[in-house]
Design a protein around this motif. Structure first.
Motif, PDB file in Angstrom:
ATOM      1  N   ASP A  81      39.695  36.715  39.135  1.00  0.00           N
ATOM      2  CA  ASP A  81      38.432  36.464  38.460  1.00  0.00           C
ATOM      3  C   ASP A  81      37.333  37.256  39.174  1.00  0.00           C
ATOM      4  O   ASP A  81      37.412  37.500  40.384  1.00  0.00           O
ATOM      5  N   PHE A 113      42.381  37.003  33.383  1.00  0.00           N
ATOM      6  CA  PHE A 113      41.313  36.614  34.303  1.00  0.00           C
ATOM      7  C   PHE A 113      39.959  36.606  33.602  1.00  0.00           C
ATOM      8  O   PHE A 113      39.804  37.119  32.488  1.00  0.00           O
ATOM      9  N   THR A 114      38.964  36.028  34.282  1.00  0.00           N
ATOM     10  CA  THR A 114      37.638  35.828  33.691  1.00  0.00           C
ATOM     11  C   THR A 114      36.565  36.577  34.477  1.00  0.00           C
ATOM     12  O   THR A 114      36.582  36.587  35.713  1.00  0.00           O
ATOM     13  N   TYR A 133      33.100  37.538  39.767  1.00  0.00           N
ATOM     14  CA  TYR A 133      31.789  36.890  39.671  1.00  0.00           C
ATOM     15  C   TYR A 133      30.709  37.951  39.894  1.00  0.00           C
ATOM     16  O   TYR A 133      30.478  38.390  41.020  1.00  0.00           O
ATOM     17  N   TYR A 149      32.655  36.406  35.176  1.00  0.00           N
ATOM     18  CA  TYR A 149      31.534  35.470  35.112  1.00  0.00           C
ATOM     19  C   TYR A 149      30.217  36.184  35.403  1.00  0.00           C
ATOM     20  O   TYR A 149      30.155  37.083  36.243  1.00  0.00           O
TER      21      TYR A 149
END
Length: 208
Positions: free
Chosen positions: A32, A77-78, A34, A80
């Motif tokens: 992920d 996956f992300t 951020y 953000y």
């Protein structure tokens, strides 16, 4: 986020000989990402005045003839906290012929374009005789997308002269808007299309 930024920046270029060399370039997320620490209250009524002072803005390109045409695999996956405030706004500002984006999630983000805005892609620009574009298995949650023009979409802001496949994409808990008078051209998935276009949209969902 630095490697993703580098990918978007360095592999965004003009079409033709310079652009097509990257159609075989493959990128895969391994975690992920951020980009900014964004809270729900930051997205209630976001303004560029506030976001410009609090968050880091994303990469842009000069025009829609300069973009990414490789293969971006999010591997589930992300990403953000994307903040994209530019002409063609999105995680990938412009996607060109042969480009593919799949298995990626975007959450808690603010995307504002002065020309086109989409959660994942600002604008898809093709040249009709070249390879089609595909965006598949992507999700968008708590994303605000807005534009001062009419090109607004949850996944991609708009598209021109291209063949595009969009499937298994979901837009939830998100806000889409335009300050342009043609507000009916705002779309949950992909905004305005023009020129020679073919689109195949299937198994997509929005709660907007």
């Amino acid at each position: 986020g630095a490697e993703l930024y580098k990918m978007v920046k360095e592999y965004s270029n003009s079409p033709g000989a310079a652009g097509t060399k990257n159609t075989t370039t493959y990128f895969k997320l391994t975690n992920d990402i951020y980009l900014n620490d964004v809270w729900a209250k930051d997205l209630e009524n976001p303004t560029i005045e506030v976001w410009n002072t609090k968050f880091n803005s994303w990469h842009t390109v000069a025009n829609y003839n300069s973009g990414f045409c490789g293969d971006l695999d999010g591997d589930g996956f992300t990403v953000y906290g994307l903040y994209s405030n530019t002409t063609y706004a999105g995680l990938v500002p412009v996607l060109l012929d042969g480009g593919s984006i799949h298995n990626i999630n975007l959450k808690n983000s603010f995307v504002r374009g002065t020309e086109a805005a989409g959660g994942l892609v600002g604008f898809v620009k093709g040249h009709w005789t070249m390879s089609p574009v595909s965006i598949t298995y992507c999700t968008f949650d708590n994303v605000v997308v807005t534009s001062t023009k009419k090109y607004v979409g949850g996944v991609a802001g708009g598209y021109a002269d291209t063949k595009i496949t969009l499937n298994n994409c979901y837009v939830v808990n998100s806000k889409l808007s335009s300050t342009n008078e043609n507000k009916e051209l705002v779309s949950g998935f992909i905004g305005t299309g023009w020129g020679n276009i073919v689109h195949n949209i299937s198994n997509c969902f929005t709660d907007d």
